[in-house]
Every structure is written in structure tokens, then in C-alpha cells.
Design a protein around this motif. Sequence first.
Motif, PDB file in Angstrom:
ATOM      1  N   MET A 708       0.825  -1.217   0.000  1.00 30.77           N
ATOM      2  CA  MET A 708       0.000   0.000   0.000  1.00 30.77           C
ATOM      3  C   MET A 708       0.854   1.259   0.000  1.00 30.77           C
ATOM      4  SD  MET A 708      -3.320  -0.819   2.403  1.00 30.77           S
ATOM      5  CE  MET A 708      -2.360  -1.216   3.845  1.00 30.77           C
ATOM      6  N   HIS A 709       2.102   1.152   0.470  1.00 30.20           N
ATOM      7  CA  HIS A 709       3.016   2.303   0.489  1.00 30.20           C
ATOM      8  C   HIS A 709       3.916   2.331  -0.742  1.00 30.20           C
ATOM      9  CE1 HIS A 709       1.869   2.402   4.776  1.00 30.20           C
ATOM     10  NE2 HIS A 709       2.256   3.660   4.756  1.00 30.20           N
ATOM     11  N   ASN A 710       3.577   1.506  -1.765  1.00 26.57           N
ATOM     12  CA  ASN A 710       4.387   1.426  -2.989  1.00 26.57           C
ATOM     13  C   ASN A 710       5.819   1.010  -2.676  1.00 26.57           C
ATOM     14  OD1 ASN A 710       2.219   2.272  -4.634  1.00 26.57           O
ATOM     15  ND2 ASN A 710       2.673   4.425  -4.149  1.00 26.57           N
ATOM     16  N   GLY A 711       5.981   0.182  -1.666  1.00 25.66           N
ATOM     17  CA  GLY A 711       7.302  -0.330  -1.307  1.00 25.66           C
ATOM     18  C   GLY A 711       7.465  -1.763  -1.780  1.00 25.66           C
ATOM     19  N   ARG A 712       8.540  -2.379  -1.328  1.00 28.69           N
ATOM     20  CA  ARG A 712       8.834  -3.765  -1.719  1.00 28.69           C
ATOM     21  C   ARG A 712       9.239  -4.555  -0.489  1.00 28.69           C
ATOM     22  NH1 ARG A 712      11.623  -0.674  -5.149  1.00 28.69           N
ATOM     23  NH2 ARG A 712      13.621  -1.240  -4.197  1.00 28.69           N
ATOM     24  N   LEU A 713       8.781  -5.790  -0.402  1.00 28.14           N
ATOM     25  CA  LEU A 713       9.192  -6.719   0.651  1.00 28.14           C
ATOM     26  C   LEU A 713       9.797  -7.936  -0.034  1.00 28.14           C
ATOM     27  CD1 LEU A 713       7.388  -7.671   3.900  1.00 28.14           C
ATOM     28  CD2 LEU A 713       8.294  -9.463   2.449  1.00 28.14           C
ATOM     29  N   LYS A 714      11.033  -8.248   0.320  1.00 27.76           N
ATOM     30  CA  LYS A 714      11.759  -9.351  -0.305  1.00 27.76           C
ATOM     31  C   LYS A 714      12.281 -10.297   0.764  1.00 27.76           C
ATOM     32  CE  LYS A 714      15.717 -10.354  -3.292  1.00 27.76           C
ATOM     33  NZ  LYS A 714      16.910  -9.780  -3.961  1.00 27.76           N
ATOM     34  N   ILE A 715      12.114 -11.594   0.515  1.00 29.11           N
ATOM     35  CA  ILE A 715      12.597 -12.625   1.441  1.00 29.11           C
ATOM     36  C   ILE A 715      13.672 -13.432   0.738  1.00 29.11           C
ATOM     37  CG2 ILE A 715      11.985 -14.693   2.736  1.00 29.11           C
ATOM     38  CD1 ILE A 715       9.212 -13.568   3.110  1.00 29.11           C
ATOM     39  N   ASP A 716      14.816 -13.593   1.399  1.00 25.80           N
ATOM     40  CA  ASP A 716      15.910 -14.408   0.873  1.00 25.80           C
ATOM     41  C   ASP A 716      16.249 -15.484   1.899  1.00 25.80           C
ATOM     42  OD1 ASP A 716      16.560 -12.960  -1.596  1.00 25.80           O
ATOM     43  OD2 ASP A 716      17.060 -11.321  -0.229  1.00 25.80           O
ATOM     44  N   VAL A 717      16.446 -16.693   1.416  1.00 21.18           N
ATOM     45  CA  VAL A 717      16.821 -17.812   2.279  1.00 21.18           C
ATOM     46  C   VAL A 717      18.053 -18.476   1.699  1.00 21.18           C
ATOM     47  CG1 VAL A 717      16.146 -20.071   3.148  1.00 21.18           C
ATOM     48  CG2 VAL A 717      14.480 -18.225   3.095  1.00 21.18           C
ATOM     49  N   ASP A 718      19.094 -18.602   2.511  1.00 15.97           N
ATOM     50  CA  ASP A 718      20.321 -19.297   2.118  1.00 15.97           C
ATOM     51  C   ASP A 718      20.642 -20.306   3.219  1.00 15.97           C
ATOM     52  OD1 ASP A 718      23.734 -18.275   1.271  1.00 15.97           O
ATOM     53  OD2 ASP A 718      22.670 -20.161   1.086  1.00 15.97           O
ATOM     54  N   GLY A 719      20.192 -21.560   3.005  1.00 17.31           N
ATOM     55  CA  GLY A 719      20.335 -22.550   4.074  1.00 17.31           C
ATOM     56  C   GLY A 719      19.437 -22.170   5.238  1.00 17.31           C
ATOM     57  N   ASP A 720      20.037 -21.900   6.415  1.00 18.17           N
ATOM     58  CA  ASP A 720      19.271 -21.481   7.594  1.00 18.17           C
ATOM     59  C   ASP A 720      19.282 -19.980   7.786  1.00 18.17           C
ATOM     60  OD1 ASP A 720      20.331 -24.382   9.459  1.00 18.17           O
ATOM     61  OD2 ASP A 720      18.561 -24.066   8.242  1.00 18.17           O
ATOM     62  N   LEU A 721      19.962 -19.233   6.881  1.00 18.76           N
ATOM     63  CA  LEU A 721      19.980 -17.774   6.973  1.00 18.76           C
ATOM     64  C   LEU A 721      18.694 -17.220   6.389  1.00 18.76           C
ATOM     65  CD1 LEU A 721      21.407 -15.099   7.604  1.00 18.76           C
ATOM     66  CD2 LEU A 721      22.410 -15.200   5.319  1.00 18.76           C
ATOM     67  N   PHE A 722      17.936 -16.496   7.219  1.00 19.19           N
ATOM     68  CA  PHE A 722      16.661 -15.914   6.805  1.00 19.19           C
ATOM     69  C   PHE A 722      16.820 -14.397   6.762  1.00 19.19           C
ATOM     70  CE2 PHE A 722      12.362 -14.280   7.637  1.00 19.19           C
ATOM     71  CZ  PHE A 722      11.646 -14.947   6.660  1.00 19.19           C
ATOM     72  N   LYS A 723      16.484 -13.786   5.644  1.00 15.73           N
ATOM     73  CA  LYS A 723      16.683 -12.350   5.470  1.00 15.73           C
ATOM     74  C   LYS A 723      15.428 -11.732   4.879  1.00 15.73           C
ATOM     75  CE  LYS A 723      19.524  -8.987   2.937  1.00 15.73           C
ATOM     76  NZ  LYS A 723      20.629  -8.817   1.961  1.00 15.73           N
ATOM     77  N   VAL A 724      14.918 -10.682   5.546  1.00 14.80           N
ATOM     78  CA  VAL A 724      13.765  -9.934   5.056  1.00 14.80           C
ATOM     79  C   VAL A 724      14.209  -8.497   4.798  1.00 14.80           C
ATOM     80  CG1 VAL A 724      11.403  -9.200   5.488  1.00 14.80           C
ATOM     81  CG2 VAL A 724      12.202 -11.363   6.406  1.00 14.80           C
ATOM     82  N   THR A 725      13.907  -7.984   3.619  1.00 12.01           N
ATOM     83  CA  THR A 725      14.275  -6.613   3.251  1.00 12.01           C
ATOM     84  C   THR A 725      13.023  -5.879   2.794  1.00 12.01           C
ATOM     85  OG1 THR A 725      16.447  -7.374   2.520  1.00 12.01           O
ATOM     86  CG2 THR A 725      15.740  -5.193   1.810  1.00 12.01           C
ATOM     87  N   ILE A 726      12.759  -4.708   3.412  1.00  2.94           N
ATOM     88  CA  ILE A 726      11.656  -3.872   2.955  1.00  2.94           C
ATOM     89  C   ILE A 726      12.222  -2.517   2.542  1.00  2.94           C
ATOM     90  CG2 ILE A 726       9.876  -5.003   4.322  1.00  2.94           C
ATOM     91  CD1 ILE A 726      10.092  -2.723   6.340  1.00  2.94           C
ATOM     92  N   THR A 727      11.692  -1.970   1.467  1.00  2.26           N
ATOM     93  CA  THR A 727      12.119  -0.657   0.995  1.00  2.26           C
ATOM     94  C   THR A 727      10.894   0.216   0.793  1.00  2.26           C
ATOM     95  OG1 THR A 727      12.057  -1.415  -1.305  1.00  2.26           O
ATOM     96  CG2 THR A 727      14.174  -1.575  -0.146  1.00  2.26           C
ATOM     97  N   VAL A 728      11.088   1.498   1.004  1.00  4.85           N
ATOM     98  CA  VAL A 728      10.016   2.471   0.802  1.00  4.85           C
ATOM     99  C   VAL A 728      10.677   3.781   0.343  1.00  4.85           C
ATOM    100  CG1 VAL A 728      10.062   3.332   3.189  1.00  4.85           C
ATOM    101  CG2 VAL A 728       7.962   3.505   1.848  1.00  4.85           C
ATOM    102  N   PRO A 729      10.048   4.517  -0.586  1.00  6.16           N
ATOM    103  CA  PRO A 729      10.653   5.766  -1.049  1.00  6.16           C
ATOM    104  C   PRO A 729      10.772   6.776   0.102  1.00  6.16           C
ATOM    105  CG  PRO A 729       8.931   5.022  -2.561  1.00  6.16           C
ATOM    106  CD  PRO A 729       8.836   4.173  -1.345  1.00  6.16           C
TER     107      PRO A 729
END
Length: 731
Positions: A708-729
Motif C-alpha cells: 500500500m506504500h508502494n514499497g517492496r518486501l523481499k525474502i531471501d533464504v540461504d540454508g538457515d539464513l533468513f533475510k527480510v528486506t523492505i524498501t520504501v521511497p
Amino acid sequence: MKLNAKSLLSLFLITWVVFSSVLFILNAHKYIGSNYFESSNFEMTKEDFKQQLGRYVLQPFDEKKAKESITVTQEEIDFHRNYYGTLSEQVANIREQYSDRILQADESGDAQLKEILIAERDAKIEDIKENFSDDKHVEEKIRKQKEQLIEKFAKEEKLAAKEFLNNYGYFSYNLVNVDTGEHFDSGNSNVTIFSEKYGNQKPYFTVNNYFYVGSDGNYDSVTLINQMEFNYETVQFEGSISIPKSMLNATQFGTEYKSFTVAKIIFYSIWATGILTIIALFTIAKPSFKNFNFSSRLKEWFLRVPIDVRIVIVLTSALFAYALIDSMSNLISNVTYYYNLTNYVVDVLFNFILLFISITIVVLGVVWIKECLSNAQKFKQEFKQAFLYRLADGIQDLFLNRSIGIQSVIIMVITFLSGIGFAGSMLDGGLLLVYVVLLFFIGLPALIIFLRRMGYLNLIMKQTKDMAEGRLTTPIKVKGKSPLANHAENLNHLREGVRKSLTEQAKSERLKTELITNVSHDLRTPLTSIITYTDLLKNPNLSEEERNKYIDVLDKKSARLKTLIEDLFEVSKMASGNIELNKQRIDLTQLMQQAVGEHEEAFRDANLDLRITKPDVPLYANVDGQKWWRVLDNLVVNALKYSLEGTRVYMTLTQKGMDAEFTVKNIAKYELGENVEELTERFKRADTSRHTDGSGLGLAIAQSIVDMHNGRLKIDVDGDLFKVTITVPVS
């Protein structure tokens, strides 16, 4: 003018300069100002030795202590007891196993065998009955199984320790346990060529071993326990590890040490001569353009090749030269690994000769291409003769604005005229020679093209029929740039679209089923508890303490049910778009600090090391503060629930370009699946066993708010490494 001795000398000097320069770029950081003990290879060897020294010598696996710490849970007892079914099922199974054998013994008249089988059957049945009547009997069985696993693991550790001592026999150690004073000494005190000390105002040698004792991971009739974990306390040592000078001839170490030393001398020699060669090229052996601009058959052949092909030849030669230098760099670095010096010299000389030829092609090619492009007229002429230009021009003249029907008609007309020509040549012998020439150069090529096009059309039609019947696995091969090829490519796009649609439909049905199942489960669990404890409260004989305890449980379960329902309504509202945003200029740095600050104590209680990185200055964005705080809070809580105990959790807020980026990285407590995209689906969890109290809606809510904020949510998984990245202008 032809290639002379001076030109060959110049080419050799240029080759040597290129050779030494590339070697310098590839190896200078490894050899200049460093010795073998500062190399990355030795560093890895040393760290591996330290790790294994701590595991097998300083803090080895204690078999006796492990056996004393064995525990058997009621869950394990129940699992062992019911592994093959209920009591009646197991007894019936044993009787069935022995019935045929007892009957055969009876029919054969072997009374002794029959008696033995009956006794064996009855003993097993009695053992099964005792399993269901006596917990201690089952516990003793499980305890023995665990002891067998520990004994097996201890033997493996002892064998590994022997292998470690064999592999790293050239290392010496003299270490003392700081707490107990226990002394560990390899007994070798000769003059050392390497030593690293610990303690006495230097970091201690720290050991903290973790041992996992388990079976192959599968429950079977022998081993029903598949894992035990032993995490030893951290122990610190002071002293030193070293390598005695007498070990210079040790098999692995001596070879690596000698190889590094010899290679360093060779590289230094090559670089020194390279510097002298550069000086020579600019002074006494300075080459000129005329040295390479000689006439020869090679030059004539080279100039007949289109300009773009020439450029490809030069670039390919340059890449080949680099590959040769890289190969010779590895040869030099591993010089002592060659058992035959003659073969080594032959390999180096052969590679250098190929390098000389490659560099010669590059130098002469550049000079000759430059000569061809000396003025605008020559450049224009070369450009028109270029292979790619003629190819593009030919394709445009042949296929532009022509449909497959027109091309097929032309081919058929040519074939028809060929038939008429054949008939005419039979009537007039003078036309036969002309006909034969036209047949081979026009008629047959046209026929071949026609047959290939019709064959391609039949292939497309067949595969189109397969697609219509639902066989979407094989794409249609796209051949060339013809209208048929375009049609095949369009059909492939259609096939891919249909396949994706079916896949998404199947995924949607599966997620819908999971949603219904999970919603039912997550709502039923607290509701069942509420009903149960409500019934318990109806008992008039309850004590005040029990009544308060039940009311406390009802309060928690009611709050849990309320949270689930509120989250479900919120996701539903977001999915339908029936929600408004109250955007304001918010300091994301302060908002992140508030969201993280509320849970810092919880992170400490969960034995998680929280690492926060944020800008030193405010970072503003136009967002709905309340909802954006909800996004941050959901991600923080998600990391708190699903991070492996004793690990670090990283939370970072940075500005990248015109976007603000918030990142959460942690090591997952549970095994993560491959479909990370589904983690943002409703009621989807990484904890598939649902041991945690989350609603399963956290990431789904965060995804909706970010969208709704025109942002992005990205999930990356490398083995047991869990990474969430959100961006907003940013504003």
C-alpha cells in the motif's frame, strides 16, 4: 618489408612484459612482503588444526559423562511402546509371524523345533506385555540404545583423533587450561619456524565443543532415538602452538612451504626481468609501427576477412593469452608438486610458445586493423563489408514484409519452372547444360528450403496438437527468424502462460486448503482451551488458587483468540482494499528505534544477540506511522520467535538511492522450505510444526502494508539464513 629479427625481438619483449604484468596483477598480493605463514592456505590449515586440536585433544568427547547425562522422557517411552501399534496389534502380529512356522514344524513332526518356536513366541509376547505395563522396562531399553549410540560415537571420535594426529603431525602445542591448570604438550620442543602464543595479554585459545550423537535420522526397530546433543562449556587455554624447524620435510607441510618459497623466487625474478624489459622497450629496443606493418601472405589473408571477424579473432587471442598466463601462474605456484622437472619445463615452454603466438596475433591484428581504419573512406568501406552488416542486410532483403505463404509460393514456382525446364531440355539438347546449372544452383536449393519449411510446419502442427491435449512439457523449437519461427515462439509463450496458469491454479487451491486448515486449527486451539477451563470453573469444590489459575488461562486464551481474529480481519480488509492510509512525514530512524526498543529485553531473555545499525541522522518518509510501525514490529517479533538460540540477529536501516531499506537477518530455528515466496501467504509459517504462538499472519500483514506504500518486501533464504528486506521511497 617482411618479419625480421628486430620485429621478432620486439614481439618477444612485448610478450614478456604482458606475461610479467599479468602475473604481477594475479599474484602480487600473495607474495610481495609476505611469507608462507601469512598466506591464506596456511591460515586455513592453522585454523583447521586449532579446531581439531580443541575437539580431539583439549576437550575430547567424554563417553562416561555422556552416559551419566542420559535422560529418557515419557514421550520417548510412549513412542517406543506404540511404535508397532497397540498391545493387541503387536501380540497379533507376533502370533501371525510364528503361526506358519509352528504349523510347519508340527506337520513335519519336529516336536523340538515346535517347542522352541512356541517358547520364542511366548517370550516376545511377554516382553511386549511388559512394555505396556512397566515404564521402567521400556526406559531401560531406551537407555541401552542411547548408550550404544554414545559408544559408537566415542569410537568414531577416537579414530578421528588418530587421523588428526597423522594429518597434523608437523604441528606442536604446549597449552595449559586456565581454570584447571591441566597441561597439554606434544613433547616437541625443537627450534621453531612458526609460533603463535595465547594468553599473557594476548587472546586465549578458546574451545567450546558441541557434539551431536545420533543415528542415521530414521526410526527403526533397533534405534528409536535419533539424536542427543552435548554442548560443552567454554574452556580457555594459554600457551602456544608452533611448527618445529625439523618438520620442514614433513610430507604436506614441507611441500607447501617449499612450493611457496620457490614460487616466490620465480615470481620475483619474472617481475624484475619484466621491469628491465619495459625499460628496454622504451629505450634501446623501442619498436615502431613499421616493425609490424610488413607485407606477407598472412596479412593478405587477414585483411580479406571481414572487419568484425578480425576483431573477434584479436579478442579471442587476447582471452586465450590471459588463460595461458593464468595457467602458467598455477604451474609456478605449484612448482614443487611436479615429480619430473623435465615435464615441468616442457609444460612451461609449451605454454609460453602458445602465449607468444597469441600475443603476436593480438599485436599484429591491432596494427593491421588500425591501418585499415586510417581514414573515413576506408572505415565506411570496411563497415559495409562486415559480416554482421551483410548478414543483417541479407536478412532484411530476404524476409522483410514477406509472409510464409508468399515464400512458399515462390519456392513452388521455382520448382514448377524447373520441371518445365527439364521437359524443354529433353526437346532441345542445347538447353540441357543451362538447365543442369539452374537445377543445381536454384531448383534443388529451393526444393530443400521448401521441404524444410513444410517439415517445420508439420512439427509445429504436431506440437500444437500436443499442447491442445494438455501435454505442455516440451517447447516448440524455434528455428531461424522466419514467420514460422515467430509463430512457434508465440505458441511457446502461450504454452508457458497456460503452464503458469495451471501451476498458479494448483498453488492457489493448495494454499486455500492450507488456509482453511490452519485457520480452523489456530482458532480451535484457544477456543477448546476456553471451553475446557470454563467447564472446570463450574466445579463448586475448586479452591481459590485453582480458580484464579483457570481464570488466568482463560484470560490468556481469550486474548490469543482476540489477536487471531483481529489479525484475520485486518488481512481481509487489506486484501479487499477497504483501508485508508494516514500518511505523514515520519522519521524512520526513530520509528525503528521504538519498534526494536520494546523487545530488547525479550531478545536478551531469548539468548539472542541483537545488532542494530541505523543512520546517525533522521531518515524521513511519507508513511502511515501506525501501520509502518506495525510492519517493523511484525518483522522484529518474527525474528524473536524464529531465531536460533545463541545466534545474532541483525537489523539495519540505511538509505539506498531514493529508497529507505530496512533489513532483518537471523539464523532460523526451524528448517526452511524452498518456496520462500509462500511465507508471505496467510497463516504460512517457517515453523511448520506450529510450536510457536504466532498467528501466521505477520508477514502477510507486513506485505500488504508495504504494498500500500508502494514499497517492496523481499525474502531471501540461504540454508538457515533468513533475510527480510523492505524498501520504501524517502521523502
